[in-house]
Design a protein around this motif. Structure first.
Motif, short mmCIF file in Angstrom:
data_model
loop_
_atom_site.label_atom_id
_atom_site.label_comp_id
_atom_site.label_asym_id
_atom_site.label_seq_id
_atom_site.Cartn_x
_atom_site.Cartn_y
_atom_site.Cartn_z
N ASN A 77 -52.03 5.44 -23.39
CA ASN A 77 -52.16 4.50 -24.52
C ASN A 77 -50.85 4.29 -25.28
OD1 ASN A 77 -54.97 4.09 -24.09
ND2 ASN A 77 -55.38 6.04 -25.13
N GLN A 78 -49.72 4.53 -24.62
CA GLN A 78 -48.41 4.32 -25.25
C GLN A 78 -47.55 3.47 -24.33
OE1 GLN A 78 -46.72 5.26 -28.35
NE2 GLN A 78 -45.41 3.70 -27.40
N LEU A 79 -47.06 2.37 -24.85
CA LEU A 79 -46.18 1.50 -24.09
C LEU A 79 -44.74 1.97 -24.23
CD1 LEU A 79 -46.12 -1.18 -22.39
CD2 LEU A 79 -45.51 -2.35 -24.54
N SER A 80 -44.03 2.03 -23.13
CA SER A 80 -42.60 2.36 -23.13
C SER A 80 -41.81 1.20 -22.58
CB SER A 80 -42.35 3.61 -22.28
OG SER A 80 -43.03 4.72 -22.81
N ASP A 81 -40.62 1.01 -23.12
CA ASP A 81 -39.79 -0.11 -22.68
C ASP A 81 -39.11 0.24 -21.35
OD1 ASP A 81 -37.52 1.44 -23.16
OD2 ASP A 81 -37.11 0.51 -25.11
N PRO A 82 -38.40 -0.70 -20.76
CA PRO A 82 -37.80 -0.44 -19.44
C PRO A 82 -36.86 0.76 -19.40
CG PRO A 82 -37.83 -2.79 -19.87
CD PRO A 82 -38.27 -2.12 -21.14
N SER A 83 -36.31 1.17 -20.53
CA SER A 83 -35.43 2.35 -20.55
C SER A 83 -36.22 3.64 -20.69
CB SER A 83 -34.44 2.24 -21.71
OG SER A 83 -35.10 2.43 -22.95
N GLY A 84 -37.53 3.53 -20.83
CA GLY A 84 -38.37 4.71 -20.99
C GLY A 84 -38.63 5.09 -22.43
N LYS A 85 -38.09 4.34 -23.36
CA LYS A 85 -38.26 4.64 -24.78
C LYS A 85 -39.59 4.08 -25.29
CE LYS A 85 -35.95 3.89 -29.24
NZ LYS A 85 -34.79 3.23 -29.91
N PRO A 86 -40.39 4.87 -25.99
CA PRO A 86 -41.67 4.38 -26.51
C PRO A 86 -41.47 3.21 -27.48
CG PRO A 86 -41.58 6.77 -26.63
CD PRO A 86 -40.19 6.32 -26.29
N VAL A 87 -42.30 2.21 -27.35
CA VAL A 87 -42.26 1.10 -28.30
C VAL A 87 -42.76 1.63 -29.65
CG1 VAL A 87 -43.23 -1.14 -28.90
CG2 VAL A 87 -42.56 -0.67 -26.53
N ALA A 131 -53.27 -2.63 -29.46
CA ALA A 131 -53.59 -1.28 -29.01
C ALA A 131 -53.95 -1.25 -27.53
CB ALA A 131 -54.72 -0.71 -29.86
N GLN A 132 -54.53 -2.35 -27.07
CA GLN A 132 -54.90 -2.42 -25.65
C GLN A 132 -53.66 -2.50 -24.76
OE1 GLN A 132 -58.39 -4.99 -24.68
NE2 GLN A 132 -58.32 -5.54 -26.86
N LEU A 133 -52.52 -2.83 -25.35
CA LEU A 133 -51.26 -2.87 -24.61
C LEU A 133 -50.43 -1.61 -24.86
CD1 LEU A 133 -50.19 -6.58 -25.30
CD2 LEU A 133 -51.60 -5.69 -23.43
N GLY A 134 -50.98 -0.67 -25.62
CA GLY A 134 -50.26 0.55 -25.90
C GLY A 134 -49.27 0.44 -27.04
N VAL A 135 -49.49 -0.56 -27.91
CA VAL A 135 -48.61 -0.77 -29.07
C VAL A 135 -49.40 -0.48 -30.33
CG1 VAL A 135 -47.16 -2.40 -30.34
CG2 VAL A 135 -47.27 -2.52 -27.84
N LYS A 136 -48.95 0.47 -31.13
CA LYS A 136 -49.62 0.79 -32.38
C LYS A 136 -49.13 -0.17 -33.47
CE LYS A 136 -50.08 5.74 -31.36
NZ LYS A 136 -49.41 5.68 -30.03
N VAL A 137 -50.08 -0.67 -34.25
CA VAL A 137 -49.75 -1.61 -35.33
C VAL A 137 -50.45 -1.15 -36.61
CG1 VAL A 137 -49.92 -3.99 -36.16
CG2 VAL A 137 -49.48 -3.55 -33.74
#
Length: 582
Positions: free
Chosen positions: A414-424, A450-456
């Motif tokens: 449930n956590q999205l990470s960017d292409p460098s591996g860093k959590p959004v 949240a369904q994309l792994g992005v906390k708001v």
């Protein structure tokens, strides 16, 4: 364009505050849904938006007071500044400031003959506009209204003479070569470097004029520093002066603004003794204030419970209209995560606008549909769907996930990470305090993200103007309250470095297309160019249009000549004509 919390302003959201100028061929009236019109005063407003609830002067009593609820305090009195460009500020200053054109409820621009007897294009090469001022027009201290006022307000908005003047917009003013006076200051000649399609926008009600003679007392208006000093003074100082039918007699911070007739006004005098703008920041309290006769007019952001409360009130009429006010989500591109287009595209694609409408404004009107353009509304000739083909606003979660995976993002636990591996990182989405619909919109956005792994995180603000101008948000929802001039308004909102471009969007291609549209005298060609820019903006996923925001007015049946106006001018556009029925 005003931002509305209009803005809308102009915030019109913002006021301005934010401004879409009307095409001359623009059809349709203020729109509306007669199914939710209640009472008799506004019964004719769908068919006759400009004349409904009318009464002649001899049908009105001399005197009386009207209290009108506004949803925000006025922390900055300079409505042509980026921070002061808020819808409520525009409403409060409408009766004080001179302006060339204003918008009527049918969304059309009309010449304000109390100040300007005529405004004509006398040459197209170079484009030249000549204004003939009303010889009777004067400021409340007796100083004649003159070309000096045009020149001062041009200098603080052209982006050149005063670099430190944070104007709400430089659109159009930055295309002017010269502004000169003649005939004792009663004729103003404006020559453009290049044609400006929406020349009627200049010095209009969305950017009304401040007195040059007072500006000179607070800075040398021939120097950048002096202009900035006077510009700031107009923002921080409650006007004791007026150039309109009303003047401010009392301001109680965070409570009210009282206006009384300006005895030096040369036009038709108001019938009322006063109009009091009462600050009620919690919209849920407005129906109670209306029922208790603490206020006689409310013009709140429509909410389901609020509208239902008003429906059953005796001797109160209400009306819902659609016009130039439109709701939207904006990203702040200064956030490094949101500077990445795939993340923006995915988040907007995941948003389900139809579902959002059904759960918010769709509960009290069936007229609202997703809006698919950033510069035109469906009642305008130039309207074209530039959004649907992108998939944004569709609620397609799987497509949103594919946009991310194709760009190298990864979703795990449930956590999205960017292409460098860093959590959004967690994002903050903000809305105007007390606005339940916007709170719901933000919560729906957060659930989708949240369904994309992005906390708001959902967070309110009690000062939309400050929040937007300072960029104190990652995502924000508000509405632009537009004037009927789409071309100048587009540059104001989306142009690189423009005052209303709060999220710092920048596209050289969009800038170029907007500039071409703004200098095209053929309205059809201008609309096509602007829609080409609109298409690029849609693909860039900076702002997601949600829907034309319904406007809601409720008023005592005793008040005549008040009516809905779904533009940045609002119901106060004809405040001098209001009166109490005999």
């Amino acid at each position: 364009m005003l931002v509305t919390t209009r803005s809308r302003a102009a915030k019109l959201g913002a006021f301005v505050a934010g401004a879409a100028l009307l095409l001359s061929a623009c059809g349709g009236g203020g729109g509306g849904n007669s199914a939710v019109q209640t009472g008799q005063a506004f019964a004719d407003c769908d068919k006759n938006p400009n004349t409904c609830n009318a009464a002649q002067a001899d049908q009105l009593t001399q005197g009386g007071d009207v209290t009108y609820a506004i949803e925000k305090n006025v922390p900055n009195w300079n409505v042509i500044s980026a921070e002061g460009n808020v819808f409520e500020t525009g409403e409060v200053t409408k009766g004080l400031l001179p302006y060339t054109f204003y918008a009527t409820p049918d969304l059309k621009p009309v010449l304000n003959k109390d100040f300007v007897e005529s405004a004509e294009v006398t040459s197209t090469s170079p484009q030249t506009v000549v204004y003939k001022l009303n010889p009777k027009a004067q400021w409340s201290d007796g100083t004649p209204f003159s070309a000096d006022d045009f020149i001062y307000n041009y200098k603080v908005q052209n982006g050149k003479d005063c670099p430190d003047c944070a104007a709400a917009s430089t659109a159009g003013y930055d295309q002017v070569k010269s502004v000169t006076g003649s005939d004792g200051g009663k004729t103003v000649t404006v020559v453009f470097d290049k044609p400006f399609t929406d020349w009627k926008l200049l010095w209009s009600s969305g950017g009304a004029m401040y007195p040059a003679h007072l500006a000179k007392q607070h800075g040398d208006t021939n120097t950048p520093a002096g202009l900035a000093s006077s510009f700031k003074w107009f923002g921080t100082t409650v006007p004791t002066w007026s150039g309109g039918p009303w003047k401010i007699s009392k301001f109680v911070n965070n409570q009210s603004v009282t206006e009384v007739p300006n005895e030096k006004y040369w036009g038709a005098k108001p019938k009322l003794n006063s109009v009091i703008f009462r600050v009620i920041t919690d919209a849920t309290q407005e129906p109670t204030a209306l029922q208790n006769n603490e206020v006689q007019v409310i013009y709140p952001q429509p909410q389901v419970d609020l509208i239902n409360q008003v429906k059953n009130m005796p001797n109160i009429s209400s009306f819902i209209g659609l016009g130039l006010t439109w709701e939207h989500f904006d990203f702040n591109l200064k956030n490094p995560a949101l500077a990445q287009k795939p993340l923006r595209q995915a988040l907007f694609t995941a948003v389900n606008r139809k579902d959002m409408i059904a759960k918010t404004v769709g509960q009290f009107t069936n007229k609202v549909e997703p809006l698919n353009n950033h510069n035109f509304v469906p009642q305008q000739t130039g309207y074209k769907d530039t959004v649907s083909a992108t998939g944004q606003g569709s609620g397609d979660i799987e497509k949103a996930k594919k946009i991310l995976t194709d760009a190298g993002y990864k979703l795990a636990n449930n956590q999205l990470s960017d292409p460098s591996g860093k959590p959004v990182p967690e994002l903050r989405i903000r809305y105007t305090v007390g606005n339940q619909i916007r709170q719901n919109e933000c919560e729906l956005f957060a659930q989708t993200a949240a369904q994309l792994g992005v906390k708001v995180k959902v967070q309110s603000t009690d000062d939309l103007g400050q929040t937007t101008t300072s960029g104190d948000y990652d995502v924000i929802v508000f509405a632009w309250v537009a004037s009927p001039f789409p071309f100048g308004g587009a540059i104001q909102n989306w142009g690189t470095g423009q005052g209303n471009n709060y999220g710092k969007y920048s596209s050289p291609q969009v800038d170029s297309l907007m500039a071409q549209a703004n200098a095209e005298t053929d309205q059809t060609k201008a609309a096509d160019l602007l829609n080409q820019a609109d298409q690029i903006m849609s693909e860039d996923a900076y702002v997601l249009p949600l829907y034309q925001k319904p406007t809601f007015i409720a008023s005592s049946d005793k008040i005549a000549n008040i009516r809905n106006n779904s533009t940045l001018d609002g119901p106060v556009y004809n405040m001098a004509e209001w009166g109490i029925r005999k």
